[in-house]
Motif scaffolding. Structure first.
Motif, PDB file in Angstrom:
ATOM      1  N   LEU A 250      29.816  38.305  21.377  1.00 36.66           N
ATOM      2  CA  LEU A 250      29.098  38.498  20.113  1.00 36.66           C
ATOM      3  C   LEU A 250      28.071  39.629  20.213  1.00 36.66           C
ATOM      4  O   LEU A 250      27.289  39.841  19.294  1.00 36.66           O
ATOM      5  N   GLY A 251      28.070  40.317  21.358  1.00 33.75           N
ATOM      6  CA  GLY A 251      27.193  41.476  21.514  1.00 33.75           C
ATOM      7  C   GLY A 251      25.906  41.215  22.271  1.00 33.75           C
ATOM      8  O   GLY A 251      25.088  42.118  22.428  1.00 33.75           O
ATOM      9  N   LEU A 252      25.704  39.997  22.751  1.00 29.00           N
ATOM     10  CA  LEU A 252      24.478  39.693  23.486  1.00 29.00           C
ATOM     11  C   LEU A 252      24.592  40.151  24.938  1.00 29.00           C
ATOM     12  O   LEU A 252      25.595  39.887  25.602  1.00 29.00           O
ATOM     13  N   GLU A 253      23.553  40.809  25.416  1.00 23.30           N
ATOM     14  CA  GLU A 253      23.475  41.193  26.827  1.00 23.30           C
ATOM     15  C   GLU A 253      22.676  40.128  27.559  1.00 23.30           C
ATOM     16  O   GLU A 253      22.211  39.167  26.955  1.00 23.30           O
ATOM     17  N   HIS A 254      22.483  40.313  28.869  1.00 23.27           N
ATOM     18  CA  HIS A 254      21.688  39.347  29.614  1.00 23.27           C
ATOM     19  C   HIS A 254      20.238  39.387  29.140  1.00 23.27           C
ATOM     20  O   HIS A 254      19.702  40.450  28.854  1.00 23.27           O
ATOM     21  N   CYS A 255      19.643  38.219  29.060  1.00 21.11           N
ATOM     22  CA  CYS A 255      18.278  38.041  28.555  1.00 21.11           C
ATOM     23  C   CYS A 255      17.322  37.870  29.740  1.00 21.11           C
ATOM     24  O   CYS A 255      17.675  37.246  30.740  1.00 21.11           O
ATOM     25  N   ASP A 256      16.115  38.410  29.613  1.00 21.89           N
ATOM     26  CA  ASP A 256      15.107  38.281  30.676  1.00 21.89           C
ATOM     27  C   ASP A 256      14.460  36.900  30.725  1.00 21.89           C
ATOM     28  O   ASP A 256      13.836  36.544  31.717  1.00 21.89           O
TER      29      ASP A 256
ATOM     30  N   LEU B 113      20.527  29.373  22.993  1.00 20.56           N
ATOM     31  CA  LEU B 113      19.938  30.713  22.958  1.00 20.56           C
ATOM     32  C   LEU B 113      18.436  30.626  22.730  1.00 20.56           C
ATOM     33  O   LEU B 113      17.963  29.734  22.015  1.00 20.56           O
ATOM     34  N   CYS B 114      17.690  31.559  23.300  1.00 24.41           N
ATOM     35  CA  CYS B 114      16.265  31.648  22.998  1.00 24.41           C
ATOM     36  C   CYS B 114      16.131  32.201  21.570  1.00 24.41           C
ATOM     37  O   CYS B 114      17.118  32.645  20.970  1.00 24.41           O
ATOM     38  N   GLY B 115      14.945  32.194  21.038  1.00 23.67           N
ATOM     39  CA  GLY B 115      14.726  32.671  19.675  1.00 23.67           C
ATOM     40  C   GLY B 115      15.167  34.104  19.472  1.00 23.67           C
ATOM     41  O   GLY B 115      15.798  34.439  18.460  1.00 23.67           O
ATOM     42  N   SER B 116      14.875  34.954  20.439  1.00 24.89           N
ATOM     43  CA  SER B 116      15.222  36.369  20.328  1.00 24.89           C
ATOM     44  C   SER B 116      16.738  36.584  20.296  1.00 24.89           C
ATOM     45  O   SER B 116      17.257  37.303  19.446  1.00 24.89           O
ATOM     46  N   CYS B 117      17.458  35.922  21.193  1.00 31.73           N
ATOM     47  CA  CYS B 117      18.919  36.054  21.229  1.00 31.73           C
ATOM     48  C   CYS B 117      19.550  35.434  19.987  1.00 31.73           C
ATOM     49  O   CYS B 117      20.515  35.964  19.430  1.00 31.73           O
ATOM     50  N   SER B 118      18.995  34.316  19.546  1.00 26.83           N
ATOM     51  CA  SER B 118      19.516  33.654  18.360  1.00 26.83           C
ATOM     52  C   SER B 118      19.407  34.559  17.133  1.00 26.83           C
ATOM     53  O   SER B 118      20.330  34.648  16.327  1.00 26.83           O
TER      54      SER B 118
END
Length: 173
Positions: free
Chosen positions: A136-142, A164-169
Motif C-alpha cells: 500500500l506504499g508504506l515504508e519502514h516506520c521509525d 499501524l501508528c497514527g502517522s502510518c494510518s
C-alpha cells in the motif's frame, strides 16, 4: 479493497484465520483465502536449504485475483543476501509473502512453550499486516511500536503493536 491470501504448502486453518482477521481489522478490507498451492518449482536453493521469497510473491500475484495478494507459507524464506526473511513485499506492488517458519521460535531462539499459540498468532498477524502495508506504499516506520517498524528478529516483532501508528494510518487512508 480485496486482499487474496494464497496458502503455499500446508498452512493450518487457524493461521489462515488469524491472517484474514488481522487484515480485515487493520485495513477494513475484504479478504479471500484460496485453496492451498504447491511450492513453486525452482524456488528451492539447495546451497542454502531455503526458498527464494520472490518465487512465492510471483505465485501470489499470478493466482490471486485481489487488488493485493499475499502468499502465506510455513517454508523458510530468504531474499538476496539476507539469511532469512519473515516476509517480503515490493513497495506499491500487488504481491507479497509471509513465512511462518521463524515466527514460531521464542525471543531467545528456542521454541516457545507456554502461550506459544497466542504468541505465534500475534506474530503472524503483525507480519501479514506489515507486508500488505508495503504493497500500500508504506515504508519502514521509525516508531518501534508500529507494525511497520523493521523487525529482523522475533524479539523485535514481539515489541510491535498489531496495528499501524497514527502517522502510518494517515498515509494509508
Amino acid at each position: 479493497m480485496l486482499v487474496d491470501i494464497v496458502p503455499v504448502g500446508e498452512v493450518p486453518a487457524p493461521v489462515k484465520r488469524q491472517a484474514s482477521d488481522a487484515l480485515q481489522s487493520v485495513y477494513d478490507c475484504d479478504v479471500s483465502v484460496h485453496e492451498p498451492r504447491e511450492i513453486p518449482s525452482g524456488a528451492y536453493d539447495e546451497g542454502r536449504s531455503q526458498y527464494r521469497a520472490e518465487e512465492f510473491i510471483e505465485l501470489a500475484s499470478r493466482v490471486g485475483r485481489g487488488e493485493k495478494n499475499i502468499a502465506l507459507t510455513p517454508e523458510d524464506l530468504f531474499y538476496r543476501r539476507r539469511n532469512y526473511v519473515f516476509g517480503l513485499a515490493y513497495l506499491d506492488g500487488n504481491g507479497s509473502v509471509v513465512s511462518t517458519y521463524r515466527l514460531q521460535t521464542s525471543s531467545d531462539g528456542g521454541f516457545s512453550e507456554r502461550g506459544s499459540d497466542e504468541i505465534f498468532g500475534d506474530r503472524v498477524r503483525k507480519e501479514i499486516v506489515h507486508e500488505i502495508g508495503h504493497t500500500l506504499g508504506l515504508e519502514h516506520c521509525d516508531n518501534k511500536r508500529c507494525v511497520m517498524n523493521f523487525s529482523p528478529t522475533v524479539r523485535e516483532v514481539d515489541v510491535k503493536e498489531p496495528h499501524l501508528c497514527g502517522s502510518c494510518s494517515r498515509r494509508v487512508r
